[in-house]
Design an enzyme around this catalytic site. Sequence first.
Site, PDB file in Angstrom:
ATOM      1  N   ASN A 124      24.484  23.833  50.405  1.00  0.00           N
ATOM      2  CA  ASN A 124      25.110  22.751  51.176  1.00  0.00           C
ATOM      3  C   ASN A 124      25.603  23.200  52.552  1.00  0.00           C
ATOM      4  O   ASN A 124      26.121  22.395  53.328  1.00  0.00           O
ATOM      5  CB  ASN A 124      26.233  22.073  50.378  1.00  0.00           C
ATOM      6  N   PHE A 184      34.651  55.465  40.591  1.00  0.00           N
ATOM      7  CA  PHE A 184      33.933  54.243  40.960  1.00  0.00           C
ATOM      8  C   PHE A 184      34.281  53.070  40.047  1.00  0.00           C
ATOM      9  O   PHE A 184      33.651  52.011  40.139  1.00  0.00           O
ATOM     10  CB  PHE A 184      32.428  54.495  41.013  1.00  0.00           C
ATOM     11  N   HIS A 198      34.803  27.176  41.137  1.00  0.00           N
ATOM     12  CA  HIS A 198      35.733  26.189  41.700  1.00  0.00           C
ATOM     13  C   HIS A 198      35.226  24.766  41.479  1.00  0.00           C
ATOM     14  O   HIS A 198      36.003  23.826  41.446  1.00  0.00           O
ATOM     15  CB  HIS A 198      35.979  26.460  43.193  1.00  0.00           C
ATOM     16  N   HIS A 216      35.775  61.913  45.293  1.00  0.00           N
ATOM     17  CA  HIS A 216      35.246  61.724  43.948  1.00  0.00           C
ATOM     18  C   HIS A 216      36.289  61.948  42.858  1.00  0.00           C
ATOM     19  O   HIS A 216      36.010  61.758  41.684  1.00  0.00           O
ATOM     20  CB  HIS A 216      34.061  62.671  43.719  1.00  0.00           C
ATOM     21  N   HIS A 250      38.527  20.772  43.384  1.00  0.00           N
ATOM     22  CA  HIS A 250      37.388  20.839  44.300  1.00  0.00           C
ATOM     23  C   HIS A 250      36.382  19.742  43.986  1.00  0.00           C
ATOM     24  O   HIS A 250      35.490  19.933  43.154  1.00  0.00           O
ATOM     25  CB  HIS A 250      36.716  22.210  44.176  1.00  0.00           C
ATOM     26  N   HIS A 253      35.663  20.090  50.252  1.00  0.00           N
ATOM     27  CA  HIS A 253      35.481  21.264  49.375  1.00  0.00           C
ATOM     28  C   HIS A 253      36.592  21.420  48.340  1.00  0.00           C
ATOM     29  O   HIS A 253      36.329  21.486  47.154  1.00  0.00           O
ATOM     30  CB  HIS A 253      35.383  22.552  50.214  1.00  0.00           C
ATOM     31  N   GLU A 306      27.223  49.635  40.661  1.00  0.00           N
ATOM     32  CA  GLU A 306      28.282  49.651  39.643  1.00  0.00           C
ATOM     33  C   GLU A 306      28.826  48.251  39.366  1.00  0.00           C
ATOM     34  O   GLU A 306      29.073  47.889  38.212  1.00  0.00           O
ATOM     35  CB  GLU A 306      29.434  50.562  40.088  1.00  0.00           C
ATOM     36  N   SER A 333      24.745  62.922  34.630  1.00  0.00           N
ATOM     37  CA  SER A 333      26.156  63.298  34.753  1.00  0.00           C
ATOM     38  C   SER A 333      27.037  62.581  33.736  1.00  0.00           C
ATOM     39  O   SER A 333      28.050  63.106  33.302  1.00  0.00           O
ATOM     40  CB  SER A 333      26.675  62.945  36.150  1.00  0.00           C
TER      41      SER A 333
HETATM   42  C1  LIG Z   1      35.563  36.592  45.270  1.00  0.00           C
HETATM   43  C2  LIG Z   1      36.117  35.307  45.801  1.00  0.00           C
HETATM   44  N1  LIG Z   1      36.532  35.253  47.061  1.00  0.00           N
HETATM   45  C3  LIG Z   1      37.086  34.121  47.549  1.00  0.00           C
HETATM   46  C4  LIG Z   1      37.230  33.019  46.765  1.00  0.00           C
HETATM   47  C5  LIG Z   1      37.905  31.765  47.294  1.00  0.00           C
HETATM   48  N2  LIG Z   1      36.871  30.718  47.485  1.00  0.00           N
HETATM   49  C6  LIG Z   1      36.668  29.749  46.592  1.00  0.00           C
HETATM   50  S1  LIG Z   1      35.360  28.779  46.988  1.00  0.00           S
HETATM   51  C7  LIG Z   1      35.067  29.669  48.395  1.00  0.00           C
HETATM   52  C8  LIG Z   1      33.892  29.388  49.300  1.00  0.00           C
HETATM   53  C9  LIG Z   1      33.421  28.029  49.215  1.00  0.00           C
HETATM   54  O1  LIG Z   1      32.140  27.911  49.720  1.00  0.00           O
HETATM   55  P1  LIG Z   1      30.922  27.680  48.761  1.00  0.00           P
HETATM   56  O2  LIG Z   1      30.785  28.826  47.860  1.00  0.00           O
HETATM   57  O3  LIG Z   1      29.763  27.346  49.620  1.00  0.00           O
HETATM   58  O4  LIG Z   1      31.342  26.434  47.883  1.00  0.00           O
HETATM   59  P2  LIG Z   1      31.307  24.908  48.316  1.00  0.00           P
HETATM   60  O5  LIG Z   1      32.095  24.804  49.588  1.00  0.00           O
HETATM   61  O6  LIG Z   1      29.909  24.551  48.495  1.00  0.00           O
HETATM   62  O7  LIG Z   1      31.983  24.210  47.192  1.00  0.00           O
HETATM   63  C10 LIG Z   1      35.990  30.681  48.538  1.00  0.00           C
HETATM   64  C11 LIG Z   1      36.022  31.612  49.700  1.00  0.00           C
HETATM   65  C12 LIG Z   1      36.761  33.114  45.435  1.00  0.00           C
HETATM   66  N3  LIG Z   1      36.858  32.110  44.583  1.00  0.00           N
HETATM   67  N4  LIG Z   1      36.181  34.247  44.987  1.00  0.00           N
END
Ligand SMILES: Cc1ncc(C[n+]2csc(CCOP(=O)(O)OP(=O)(O)O)c2C)c(N)n1
Length: 714
Positions: free
Chosen positions: A236, A485, A119, A521, A79, A310, A459, A432
């Site tokens: 962004n 939960f 990422h 539950h 990325h 991205h 949670e 609880s």
């Molecule tokens: C819980 C979760 N759901 C989905 C993803 C897959 N995923 C990675 S980055 C992203 C979204 C990217 O958008 P953003 O957070 O704005 O990052 P940018 O494009 O600015 O790098 C997704 C859906 C993930 N890493 N974690």
Amino acid sequence: MLSVPKSAKEPRPLRSLPRLAVLKIMPERLLAASAAPAQASRIAAGGAAAPAARAEHDRMANAIRALAMDAVEQANSGHPGLPMGAADIATVLFTRFLKFDPADPAWPDRDRFVLSAGHGSMLLYALLHLTGYEAMTIDEIKRFRQLGSLTPGHPEHGHTAGVETTTGPLGQGLANAVGMAIAERHLAAQFGGDVVDHFTYVLASDGDLMEGISQEAIALAGHLKLNKLIVLFDDNGISIDGPLSLADSVDQVKRFEAAGFAATRIDGHDPAAIAAALEAAKKSERPTMIACRTTIGFGAPTKAGKASSHGAALGADEIKGARENLGWTSPPFEIPTAIREAWRAAGARGKPVRAAWEQRLAALEPEKRAEFLRRVRGELSPKLAAAVRELKQKLSAAPKEIASRSASEFALEALTLALPEMVGGSADLTGSNNTRTKAMKAMSAADYSGRFIHYGVREHGMAAAMNGMALHGGIIPYSGTFLVFSDYCRPAIRLAALMGQRVIHVMTHDSIGLGEDGPTHQPVEHLAALRAIPNLKVFRPCDVVETVECWELALQSKDAPSVLALTRQNLPQLRQGFDEHNRCALGAYEIAAAEDDAAVVSLFASGSEVAIAVEAKRLLAAKKISARVVSVPCFELLAAAPAAKRAGIVGRTRVNVAVEAGIRQGWDAIIGSAGGFVGMSSFGASGPYKALYQHFGITPEKVVQAAVAALEKS
Ligand SMILES: Cc1ncc(C[n+]2csc(CCOP(=O)(O)OP(=O)(O)O)c2C)c(N)n1
């Protein structure tokens, strides 16, 4: 310059187009750049370092951009967009504000930096490389995303020095950071600001803020007024599917303000604005969110500002154009000496600051210093063993027939006195879950020394904040909610297991035995689902003595999280007499031996069903069938036991039968696929618990029937 709204009230502009005007002027600016002046002169203990000249700042930020696009290109995966977009924010933070020393990545009073948007890992790896973390060589950058490298796809704590937490599942890092900020305030209240006084910075993306967990985290942070938490939002306006406007129209500044943050919006490519916002944040009495408007893939000629930057390699032509736009003439993976030196100087800022901290630590009263260091190292006090022994002696003298949730409270009364690092809590089920002891004060914005956290009905946020506390060090967090939960906590529990963190989840109401609240539950598949997570210990003690022993094992489990599955209903104390040894330590043991040497049936059970198995053994004896009962409080410990011991515990009778008020999944590893099983195969029902056990056939008589049937077949 960039068009950036001045206030939260102004509408956001369309940001899906690259800002070519900005990109065009950059090379000129870079031409005017002089060699980087030595940054050593900027070292300023406590305050921010002096700003770099704009041109120098740009060159330093471009080093991040170049490394990110080159590493992703080489791996042909990753990325580049986020590191290129957030490079200016990171450069200002790491060169002027962040308190860190690459020579000691685990320095307890370092500022924490969490890259919640995992990422964008190349942003972090580039920073670690440039600031001089020894292990993060250029070769590791070149091996981005390769097997065994220090540069895995998403940052992994415990794998790469300088990575504060494992991120990738969006939202988790932000909630971890809240836990880190709680830990900082709590430890400062206990040990004083001389040794605990740091900020927690988190870089969060649109995706982080769209995840539900972010709401739980920021609401808790705002409520606790964690003013040393600073959220840098990489605003962004782009996510994977395209412009954020496809799916989201939240005004994040207003949202954070509503949660109790100071929030502001700035141009995330303007170093002066970034620095000014950070200066203000450090002085704030509330946690701060800085929405930094950035262009994803900044510098890329056709992909900047677009989702196409991205999560994929930019491609040779795009990189060539980006190099031109950025004025970056060095070949891939090469950093000009002056820029490298400027970054190294930024990395060296922390050395004298750490030395001063070490002096302050040395000046602490010796007992306090030793306690601080014990806690930071995560070592248990010998008081734990003494407390466990005393509890077990008390129970042998005066047995208790109580629910295992009450047994846990009984244990906690002593354990939390023995271990002041235990910080408990509950997601609004304190009465609880029985997780608050009599002596525990609640933690609040007015008093961070409290050791009990009212997490509210959050949670997921609770479990992730606990991870942050454990990662911070100095604290053993434990929580409370209902076992059902655990589903709401699961992503954070999984990460605790992946990171090898000691967090302990007290999860009560662990079966249909909770009764009238009914199937919503009543956990059925939860034990199996939790046991499926590698490196998580799931304890299900059968009585008060086992509960004490399981608590001891969970506390000793330095490199793994634990779940304690506990009952609402009373349980007889099956373990009579005093046994110094922790009988649960191998995960299972023979709790009721056969009267003779001729056992033909082994009955296995956990938790509340062990008493049912013991009664079934008695009924079998009346039928002249010799049986033994094995209590199985922890599958994972049994699986990890030496093979010979495990074989001895499981035994070799003609027939195995297991009984557990949950689904069968997982039990075959112990009883074999031919074994009998008495448990659940559907959701539960609402009713008094004794009626439910009858209704679902989890009774001694049914266990006897299963054993007899299996014997007939064998
Ligand atoms: C819980 C979760 N759901 C989905 C993803 C897959 N995923 C990675 S980055 C992203 C979204 C990217 O958008 P953003 O957070 O704005 O990052 P940018 O494009 O600015 O790098 C997704 C859906 C993930 N890493 N974690």
